[in-house]
Write an enzyme that holds these catalytic residues in place. Structure first.
Site, short mmCIF file in Angstrom:
data_model
loop_
_atom_site.label_atom_id
_atom_site.label_comp_id
_atom_site.label_asym_id
_atom_site.label_seq_id
_atom_site.Cartn_x
_atom_site.Cartn_y
_atom_site.Cartn_z
N GLY A 1 0.81 -1.21 0.00
CA GLY A 1 0.00 0.00 0.00
C GLY A 1 0.84 1.26 0.00
O GLY A 1 2.07 1.21 0.03
N ALA B 1 0.42 -1.79 8.85
CA ALA B 1 -0.22 -0.76 8.02
C ALA B 1 -1.38 -1.31 7.20
O ALA B 1 -2.07 -0.55 6.52
CB ALA B 1 0.82 -0.14 7.07
N LYS C 1 -9.59 9.67 11.62
CA LYS C 1 -11.01 9.31 11.51
C LYS C 1 -11.46 8.41 12.66
O LYS C 1 -12.65 8.13 12.81
CB LYS C 1 -11.26 8.65 10.16
N ASN D 1 -4.98 12.74 6.61
CA ASN D 1 -4.90 12.37 5.20
C ASN D 1 -3.48 12.51 4.66
O ASN D 1 -2.72 13.38 5.08
CB ASN D 1 -5.84 13.25 4.38
N GLY E 1 -1.65 12.03 -2.09
CA GLY E 1 -1.16 11.10 -3.10
C GLY E 1 -1.35 9.65 -2.77
O GLY E 1 -1.01 8.78 -3.58
#
Length: 633
Positions: A294, A366, A412, A451, A454
């Protein structure tokens, strides 16, 4: 060494010839050679011995600098002085004209420096091109504007001259005082950004390809103005930067410059941290990364590889993502020991086998499902990956004796009204339960940030695709705000937080929150990105507001009302609960897993928020506290 010996022989004969006063006729040169050759050999041998004693033979003439000139002069003068003493004791110096030993070292130093300069010119393309007008050749390289502090610029220009890059310096922009109206290595210092734009626009008017490179944070692309940079980009001007140590990865053949990604132009100047603690964290260690294919996981792999980890284990359930990062690591760090596993963190048995086989010392977890609207439709999948997967990784880490496990969380997870945020908050509770549990030696950390510009699924790639299609650019609300940072900066801060936690084994356990500066309005981000494409927002590219999506918040927070935060390092906050003892039990996780595996999304959604309400009731525990249901989207 042979060259220096030859120079000394010629210097002694030349000194004898000049001192004798017989002129420069062929007969005089032949007579001087016959008379002085024995002295010349002794002079050369003595100089060679002094070179060996003072190690001046180690200097590479191709890279010689002012620092290396001192030893050359010192050994030459010392050679002449010792030779004079010997000749005086032998025959009172009668065999040589007295001035020979004054002239010979001058010749020796002069000819040696001339040869050094010639060697530098041969290998220094900038020097060769500097004399090009005198030999009728033309410099075909692309003009380059260099932006940065003067010390950094001087070093860069030297490297550029040796690198073979297809650019020539055409101007320097700096904030160094007193540098205006001057030159550095033949390159004029311009009067700020206006002078740079004037040169670049003139070059592009004549269809000459040009570029501008930013060397440091003294002056950044943001200081030059997004709109103007966008205009330059549309005219073909390349926006460049120097690669970081992480990107270079210790390789000497990396390019001097790299192109800016648009995400980097939108971000604030990144935080610069000392990599000493980071290197101490992973150097020589066995490191395992879940979600290695990721956006965040792959950057963790790059950075720990560049910091010299001993063995790297890559775990991901995406075949393409895993293949891509494994190939990149193999190319950039071919000697690094590594192993990849195409495993899903939901599979507890396979995960345990991998941990037992690899015995990692540091684990970065992650792997996650993070798309908010999509997780609203698939709460069962969100539970299985974000909650159960995190439990599996933590259990495997404990069983394998991992020294440190780091869980990558998100802003979040703070007061979450959506499934994705709620499952990440439960995953935090899973890790924090391991922090306070018994029977294991693993130290657990949670790192929470916002956030990432990219990253896969983030807003910038979506905006870019919309702009390239001609618009419109869509956003959900004109007032929506988010915290942003680039992927490399986010990972660097994750490593920094981990190193801070590892350096305080007896310190308090909690959540590390990255200081991401001020939140950015998404509509401002859209306007900046449109400007970087050389377009005018609202005129060339329309911006449309579509309304908030399910589970989406107007504003994100990094810390909620049940937590206490304090700065504990550069750009790093330590967050602890007001009441200790937060636990997420195995029974809770098992119940969530059972419900999720039935595929009943409604039941899974209800159980997610009910479980979170119970966990937060423990966080808010005080006399008479009640379980308060979490507000749901």
């Amino acid at each position: 060494m042979a060259t220096r010996a030859g120079v000394r022989v010629v210097a002694m004969i030349g000194g004898y010839l000049v001192a004798s006063g017989n002129g420069l006729t062929p007969d005089a040169i032949l007579d001087a050679t016959r008379s002085a050759w024995e002295f010349a050999l002794v002079f050369a041998a003595l100089g060679l011995a002094l070179d060996l004693v003072f190690r001046t033979d180690r200097a590479l003439w191709r890279y010689v600098s002012i620092v290396d000139v001192g030893p050359i002069v010192r050994t030459s003068l010392l050679t002449a002085a010792i030779f004079l003493v010997f000749s005086f004791f032998l025959d009172r110096g009668a065999s040589l004209p007295r001035s020979t030993l004054l002239i010979a070292p001058i010749f020796d130093i002069g000819m040696t420096l001339a040869l050094v300069l010639l060697r530098r010119i041969v290998h220094d393309k900038e020097a060769l091109l500097a004399i090009a007008p005198f030999v009728g050749s033309r410099d075909e390289r692309k003009p380059l504007i260099v932006v940065g502090a003067m010390d950094r610029v001087e070093t860069f220009l030297r490297e550029l001259a040796r690198s073979g890059e297809a650019y020539r310096p055409a101007g320097i922009v700096t904030d160094t005082r007193g540098a205006a109206t001057r030159e550095l290595r033949g390159t004029p210092v311009l009067s700020g950004a206006a002078g740079a734009f004037e040169i670049l626009e003139d070059l592009t008017d004549h269809d000459i390809e040009a570029a501008i490179v930013f060397l440091d944070d003294t002056l950044t692309p943001v200081d030059f103005g997004v709109e103007r940079l966008g205009q330059l980009r549309t005219r073909g001007v390349h926006l460049l930067r120097v690669p970081s140590l992480v990107e270079v990865g210790g390789k000497a053949d990396e390019p001097v410059m790299r192109r800016f990604e648009l995400e980097e132009l939108l971000a604030r100047p990144p935080v610069r941290l000392d990599d000493g603690p980071l290197r101490a964290l992973v150097a020589g260690k066995r490191v395992l990364v879940t979600g290695a294919g990721g956006s965040i996981g792959s950057e963790i792999c790059r950075q720990v590889a560049s910091l010299g980890c001993g063995h790297l284990v890559l775990v991901d359930n995406s075949e393409f993502g895993l293949f891509k990062i494994e190939q990149e690591i193999a190319t950039r760090w071919p000697t690094l020991s590594r192993r990849e596993y195409l495993y899903d963190v939901r599979n507890k048995a396979l995960l345990k086998d991998a941990f037992e086989a690899e015995r990692p010392e540091v684990v970065f977890h992650a792997a996650a499902l993070k798309h908010v609207p999509l997780m609203e439709k698939h709460p069962c999948e969100s539970v299985l990956t974000n909650v159960v997967g995190t439990w599996n990784v933590a259990e495997a880490a404990n069983a394998a004796g991992v020294k440190h496990m780091v869980f990558i969380s998100t802003d979040k997870a703070v007061d979450p009204p959506n499934v994705m945020g709620a499952t990440k908050r439960l995953a935090e509770a899973v890790v924090r339960a391991q922090q306070t549990g018994e029977g294991g030696n693993t130290r657990f950390s949670v790192v929470r940030f916002g956030n990432v510009l990219g990253s896969a699924g983030s807003v910038v790639p979506t905006f870019r695709a919309q702009i390239e299609r001609g618009g419109p650019v869509t956003l959900t609300h004109p007032d929506i705000e988010r915290y942003f940072m680039t992927i490399p900066e986010a990972v660097q801060l994750v490593l920094h937080a981990t190193a801070h936690s590892a350096g305080q084994p007896d310190g308090p356990l909690g959540v590390f929150v990255l200081d991401m500066g001020q939140p950015v309005k998404i509509i401002d981000l859209a306007r900046q990105l449109i400007g970087l494409y050389g377009k005018v927002p609202g005129k060339d590219i329309e911006i449309e507001v579509t309304g908030l999506r399910p589970g989406e918040k107007l504003f994100e927070e990094l810390v909620d009302s049940t937590e206490v935060a304090e700065m504990c390092g550069q750009s790093l906050m330590c967050v602890t609960d007001r009441i200790e003892g937060v636990r997420m039990t195995e029974r809770m996780v098992h119940k969530l897993e059972q419900t999720a595996r039935t595929g009943d999304n409604a039941a899974a959604r209800t159980l997610i928020f009910d479980t979170l309400a119970r966990v937060r009731a423990v966080e808010d525990e005080r006399p008479g506290a009640e379980v308060v249901p979490i507000k749901r989207a």
